[in-house]
Design a protein around this motif. Structure first.
Motif, PDB file in Angstrom:
ATOM      1  N   TYR A  44     -38.882 -55.447 -57.731  1.00  0.00           N
ATOM      2  CA  TYR A  44     -40.173 -55.589 -58.419  1.00  0.00           C
ATOM      3  C   TYR A  44     -41.249 -56.168 -57.498  1.00  0.00           C
ATOM      4  O   TYR A  44     -42.384 -56.354 -57.917  1.00  0.00           O
ATOM      5  CB  TYR A  44     -40.038 -56.510 -59.630  1.00  0.00           C
ATOM      6  N   GLY A  45     -40.850 -56.528 -56.297  1.00  0.00           N
ATOM      7  CA  GLY A  45     -41.845 -57.015 -55.338  1.00  0.00           C
ATOM      8  C   GLY A  45     -42.003 -58.517 -55.308  1.00  0.00           C
ATOM      9  O   GLY A  45     -42.899 -59.032 -54.634  1.00  0.00           O
ATOM     10  N   ALA A  46     -41.131 -59.248 -56.017  1.00  0.00           N
ATOM     11  CA  ALA A  46     -41.212 -60.715 -55.952  1.00  0.00           C
ATOM     12  C   ALA A  46     -40.567 -61.198 -54.662  1.00  0.00           C
ATOM     13  O   ALA A  46     -39.653 -60.553 -54.140  1.00  0.00           O
ATOM     14  CB  ALA A  46     -40.508 -61.330 -57.152  1.00  0.00           C
ATOM     15  N   GLU A  47     -41.032 -62.338 -54.180  1.00  0.00           N
ATOM     16  CA  GLU A  47     -40.366 -62.958 -53.030  1.00  0.00           C
ATOM     17  C   GLU A  47     -39.148 -63.711 -53.561  1.00  0.00           C
ATOM     18  O   GLU A  47     -39.251 -64.425 -54.568  1.00  0.00           O
ATOM     19  CB  GLU A  47     -41.346 -63.926 -52.358  1.00  0.00           C
ATOM     20  N   VAL A  48     -38.006 -63.543 -52.904  1.00  0.00           N
ATOM     21  CA  VAL A  48     -36.771 -64.184 -53.368  1.00  0.00           C
ATOM     22  C   VAL A  48     -36.361 -65.256 -52.372  1.00  0.00           C
ATOM     23  O   VAL A  48     -36.253 -64.983 -51.180  1.00  0.00           O
ATOM     24  CB  VAL A  48     -35.637 -63.140 -53.508  1.00  0.00           C
ATOM     25  N   ILE A  49     -36.170 -66.482 -52.851  1.00  0.00           N
ATOM     26  CA  ILE A  49     -35.724 -67.574 -51.990  1.00  0.00           C
ATOM     27  C   ILE A  49     -34.374 -68.051 -52.522  1.00  0.00           C
ATOM     28  O   ILE A  49     -34.261 -68.411 -53.697  1.00  0.00           O
ATOM     29  CB  ILE A  49     -36.741 -68.739 -51.990  1.00  0.00           C
ATOM     30  N   GLU A  50     -33.347 -68.024 -51.667  1.00  0.00           N
ATOM     31  CA  GLU A  50     -32.016 -68.448 -52.103  1.00  0.00           C
ATOM     32  C   GLU A  50     -31.784 -69.903 -51.742  1.00  0.00           C
ATOM     33  O   GLU A  50     -32.150 -70.345 -50.665  1.00  0.00           O
ATOM     34  CB  GLU A  50     -30.955 -67.564 -51.455  1.00  0.00           C
ATOM     35  N   VAL A  51     -31.160 -70.630 -52.684  1.00  0.00           N
ATOM     36  CA  VAL A  51     -30.978 -72.070 -52.522  1.00  0.00           C
ATOM     37  C   VAL A  51     -29.510 -72.415 -52.815  1.00  0.00           C
ATOM     38  O   VAL A  51     -28.972 -71.940 -53.815  1.00  0.00           O
ATOM     39  CB  VAL A  51     -31.905 -72.837 -53.509  1.00  0.00           C
ATOM     40  N   PRO A  52     -28.863 -73.228 -51.975  1.00  0.00           N
ATOM     41  CA  PRO A  52     -27.485 -73.637 -52.284  1.00  0.00           C
ATOM     42  C   PRO A  52     -27.444 -74.499 -53.550  1.00  0.00           C
ATOM     43  O   PRO A  52     -28.390 -75.253 -53.791  1.00  0.00           O
ATOM     44  CB  PRO A  52     -27.064 -74.487 -51.064  1.00  0.00           C
ATOM     45  N   GLY A  53     -26.373 -74.392 -54.324  1.00  0.00           N
ATOM     46  CA  GLY A  53     -26.215 -75.228 -55.524  1.00  0.00           C
ATOM     47  C   GLY A  53     -26.520 -74.466 -56.795  1.00  0.00           C
ATOM     48  O   GLY A  53     -26.433 -73.243 -56.847  1.00  0.00           O
ATOM     49  N   THR A  54     -26.888 -75.222 -57.838  1.00  0.00           N
ATOM     50  CA  THR A  54     -27.167 -74.623 -59.149  1.00  0.00           C
ATOM     51  C   THR A  54     -28.678 -74.488 -59.325  1.00  0.00           C
ATOM     52  O   THR A  54     -29.455 -74.814 -58.434  1.00  0.00           O
ATOM     53  CB  THR A  54     -26.647 -75.520 -60.291  1.00  0.00           C
ATOM     54  N   ILE A  55     -29.069 -74.098 -60.531  1.00  0.00           N
ATOM     55  CA  ILE A  55     -30.499 -73.961 -60.839  1.00  0.00           C
ATOM     56  C   ILE A  55     -31.224 -75.304 -60.697  1.00  0.00           C
ATOM     57  O   ILE A  55     -32.419 -75.357 -60.422  1.00  0.00           O
ATOM     58  CB  ILE A  55     -30.690 -73.376 -62.256  1.00  0.00           C
ATOM     59  N   ARG A  56     -30.476 -76.390 -60.824  1.00  0.00           N
ATOM     60  CA  ARG A  56     -31.085 -77.715 -60.667  1.00  0.00           C
ATOM     61  C   ARG A  56     -31.617 -77.881 -59.245  1.00  0.00           C
ATOM     62  O   ARG A  56     -32.748 -78.299 -59.022  1.00  0.00           O
ATOM     63  CB  ARG A  56     -30.008 -78.762 -60.956  1.00  0.00           C
ATOM     64  N   GLU A  57     -30.778 -77.526 -58.265  1.00  0.00           N
ATOM     65  CA  GLU A  57     -31.198 -77.620 -56.862  1.00  0.00           C
ATOM     66  C   GLU A  57     -32.294 -76.578 -56.575  1.00  0.00           C
ATOM     67  O   GLU A  57     -33.235 -76.845 -55.822  1.00  0.00           O
ATOM     68  CB  GLU A  57     -30.003 -77.398 -55.920  1.00  0.00           C
ATOM     69  N   ALA A  58     -32.174 -75.404 -57.188  1.00  0.00           N
ATOM     70  CA  ALA A  58     -33.202 -74.371 -56.986  1.00  0.00           C
ATOM     71  C   ALA A  58     -34.555 -74.886 -57.480  1.00  0.00           C
ATOM     72  O   ALA A  58     -35.594 -74.659 -56.850  1.00  0.00           O
ATOM     73  CB  ALA A  58     -32.820 -73.083 -57.705  1.00  0.00           C
ATOM     74  N   GLY A  59     -34.544 -75.612 -58.597  1.00  0.00           N
ATOM     75  CA  GLY A  59     -35.777 -76.160 -59.160  1.00  0.00           C
ATOM     76  C   GLY A  59     -36.378 -77.205 -58.229  1.00  0.00           C
ATOM     77  O   GLY A  59     -37.593 -77.212 -57.978  1.00  0.00           O
ATOM     78  N   THR A  60     -35.528 -78.091 -57.704  1.00  0.00           N
ATOM     79  CA  THR A  60     -36.019 -79.134 -56.794  1.00  0.00           C
ATOM     80  C   THR A  60     -36.620 -78.492 -55.544  1.00  0.00           C
ATOM     81  O   THR A  60     -37.723 -78.850 -55.112  1.00  0.00           O
ATOM     82  CB  THR A  60     -34.854 -80.073 -56.397  1.00  0.00           C
ATOM     83  N   ALA A  61     -35.906 -77.519 -54.984  1.00  0.00           N
ATOM     84  CA  ALA A  61     -36.390 -76.851 -53.774  1.00  0.00           C
ATOM     85  C   ALA A  61     -37.710 -76.134 -54.058  1.00  0.00           C
ATOM     86  O   ALA A  61     -38.645 -76.185 -53.252  1.00  0.00           O
ATOM     87  CB  ALA A  61     -35.347 -75.850 -53.278  1.00  0.00           C
ATOM     88  N   ALA A  62     -37.792 -75.486 -55.210  1.00  0.00           N
ATOM     89  CA  ALA A  62     -39.001 -74.743 -55.554  1.00  0.00           C
ATOM     90  C   ALA A  62     -40.195 -75.689 -55.623  1.00  0.00           C
ATOM     91  O   ALA A  62     -41.238 -75.437 -55.024  1.00  0.00           O
ATOM     92  CB  ALA A  62     -38.818 -74.034 -56.894  1.00  0.00           C
ATOM     93  N   ARG A  63     -40.032 -76.786 -56.343  1.00  0.00           N
ATOM     94  CA  ARG A  63     -41.172 -77.699 -56.506  1.00  0.00           C
ATOM     95  C   ARG A  63     -41.598 -78.302 -55.170  1.00  0.00           C
ATOM     96  O   ARG A  63     -42.785 -78.476 -54.907  1.00  0.00           O
ATOM     97  CB  ARG A  63     -40.861 -78.756 -57.565  1.00  0.00           C
ATOM     98  N   GLU A  64     -40.624 -78.578 -54.291  1.00  0.00           N
ATOM     99  CA  GLU A  64     -40.980 -79.096 -52.957  1.00  0.00           C
ATOM    100  C   GLU A  64     -41.750 -78.067 -52.146  1.00  0.00           C
ATOM    101  O   GLU A  64     -42.808 -78.346 -51.598  1.00  0.00           O
ATOM    102  CB  GLU A  64     -39.708 -79.476 -52.191  1.00  0.00           C
ATOM    103  N   ARG A  65     -41.206 -76.855 -52.095  1.00  0.00           N
ATOM    104  CA  ARG A  65     -41.836 -75.833 -51.247  1.00  0.00           C
ATOM    105  C   ARG A  65     -43.186 -75.369 -51.759  1.00  0.00           C
ATOM    106  O   ARG A  65     -44.021 -74.901 -50.995  1.00  0.00           O
ATOM    107  CB  ARG A  65     -40.923 -74.600 -51.168  1.00  0.00           C
ATOM    108  N   GLU A  66     -43.373 -75.463 -53.067  1.00  0.00           N
ATOM    109  CA  GLU A  66     -44.601 -74.908 -53.651  1.00  0.00           C
ATOM    110  C   GLU A  66     -45.737 -75.922 -53.684  1.00  0.00           C
ATOM    111  O   GLU A  66     -46.876 -75.549 -53.960  1.00  0.00           O
ATOM    112  CB  GLU A  66     -44.333 -74.403 -55.074  1.00  0.00           C
ATOM    113  N   ARG A  67     -45.420 -77.196 -53.431  1.00  0.00           N
ATOM    114  CA  ARG A  67     -46.442 -78.241 -53.537  1.00  0.00           C
ATOM    115  C   ARG A  67     -47.666 -77.899 -52.667  1.00  0.00           C
ATOM    116  O   ARG A  67     -47.512 -77.521 -51.508  1.00  0.00           O
ATOM    117  CB  ARG A  67     -45.856 -79.591 -53.122  1.00  0.00           C
TER     118      ARG A  67
END
Ligand SMILES: Cc1ncc(COP(=O)(O)O)c(C=O)c1O
Ligand SMILES: [Zn+2]
Length: 400
Positions: A175-198
């Motif tokens: 669909y054209g979205a950028e995909v970023i893979e993160v080790p761990g569960t959705i909890r870690e994915a959420g933390t990584a997302a908020r850090e990278r997107e700040r």
């Protein structure tokens, strides 16, 4: 402007009592960080007349537009999602005497109920002028965000646990979205997302961290009530619970319909979780008002691998105010349920969506559901991308 007639009035925080004007971009409550929920001017609606008028409207979730947040129809983005079937499953051996129905969201665009929430959130984001959205996801929410941002001409970024099924990663990318893979569960994915997107000017559409996905999920409850004959509302709805937005959404639907004088009782909501990731079920059992994070979470159902649901107060409240409860299932039971629904009923479900069926015997044994009652199993997503044989290999052999 082609007005939708939306009666959106305010955004309320049930945790601290804050109330905000709704026509600005906002994530969680600026005062306390909890979930904001939309409030509508329900006293401006003649409930009975509105409900009768639904029959003349085209199918799809925007038929409930007065109770949805988009004000200008030009911003509605989607593929006609909603109005999914509510059908009898037929006799179920493990639930004798119970009328079992299935609410089938497997056929929605992107193959899961996540389309409902993203249809509402992406449409509203467009209306509020946002251009870049991101979400941490176990798969389905990411696919839905990717599809709806593509349809809207916005940019989407999806943060997925590395263990997410490949088909889901590929669907987001297609669909054209950028995909970023993160080790761990959705909890870690959420933390990584908020850090990278700040500082990037992007907007977080994580479960219950913005006010509008839950409004789309609310249509699950609205549809179940609309599809039920007068006086024949189902006694219970059994729901596979990860972040719990579906439960919060359905409870909100029932609350609003009660305010409109259209409902005198709500179906009881049951939260089903895997035995090795059951923070909501544990909190319900312990009488807690919020969850404690689950240690060492494991399950073959990616969407249920949510060790610390963000808005657990709202999720627990949703179950309790309807008189429901929780139940756990094993991964083996999930896989058996997936196979059984496919072979005996012709229904393809994901491992998450197998959970309500898998939980039926336990809910009966515990006296939560009784013979003579009617029960909706919420089918949240299709099983077509999943290989039962691969899931079989993931189930760890029981310790000797
Ligand atoms: C198929 C499916 N069912 C259920 C869930 C859990 O949904 P909720 O966040 O509403 O608890 C998910 C979440 O990813 C899912 O993908
Ligand atoms: Zn607050």
């Amino acid at each position: 402007m082609a007005g939708t007639g939306s009666l959106l009035r305010a955004l309320d925080c049930r945790a601290c009592g804050a109330t905000l004007a709704p026509d600005f971009v906002v994530g969680p409550c600026p005062s306390c960080g909890h979930t904001l929920l939309a409030r509508y001017d329900l006293d401006r609606l003649d409930g009975a007349r509105w409900f009768r008028s639904l029959g003349e409207r085209p199918p799809g979730l925007w038929r409930y537009r007065e109770l949805l947040p988009v004000r200008d129809a030009a911003f509605i983005t989607g593929w006609g999602e909603g109005s999914t079937a509510l059908l009898p499953l037929g006799p179920v051996e493990t639930a004798p005497g119970v009328e079992v129905l299935v609410k089938d969201d497997g056929g929605l665009p992107t193959g899961s109920f996540k389309a409902r929430g993203m249809a509402a959130a992406v449409s509203r984001a467009r209306e509020l002028g946002l251009t870049e959205l991101y979400v941490p996801s176990a798969g389905n929410a990411g696919i839905a965000l990717a599809a709806y941002t593509a349809r809207a001409g916005l940019r989407g970024r999806v943060y997925l646990p590395e263990s997410t099924p490949r088909a889901a990663k590929e669907a987001c990318a297609l669909y054209g979205a950028e995909v970023i893979e993160v080790p761990g569960t959705i909890r870690e994915a959420g933390t990584a997302a908020r850090e990278r997107e700040r500082g990037r000017g992007s907007f977080d559409v994580s479960t219950l961290r913005e006010p509008y996905r839950v409004e789309g999920k609310k249509t699950m409850g609205l549809e179940i009530v609309e599809a039920s004959a007068p006086g024949a509302l189902p006694d219970a709805i059994v729901y596979p619970t990860g972040g719990g937005t579906g439960l919060v959404g359905m409870a909100k639907a029932f609350r609003e319909l009660r305010s409109l004088g259209l409902l005198d009782r709500s179906p009881r909501l049951y939260a089903v979780q895997p035995e090795h990731c059951a923070p909501v079920v544990r909190a319900l059992r312990d009488g807690a008002t919020r969850i404690t994070p689950w240690e060492d979470p494991r399950t073959i159902a990616p969407g249920l691998l949510v060790p610390a649901p963000f808005a657990s107060e709202r999720v627990l409240e949703a179950v309790r105010e309807t008189g429901g409860a929780g139940a756990t299932v094993t991964d083996r039971e999930l896989l058996d349920a997936m196979r059984s629904l496919a072979r005996h009923h012709g229904l393809s479900v994901s491992p998450e969506a197998a959970a309500p069926y898998a939980a039926l015997p336990r809910l009966l044994a515990d006296g939560r559901i009784r013979p003579g009652e009617s029960v909706v199993l919420y089918h949240t997503g299709t099983g077509i991308p999943f290989s039962a044989d691969r899931l079989e290999q993931e189930i760890a052999p029981p310790p000797r």
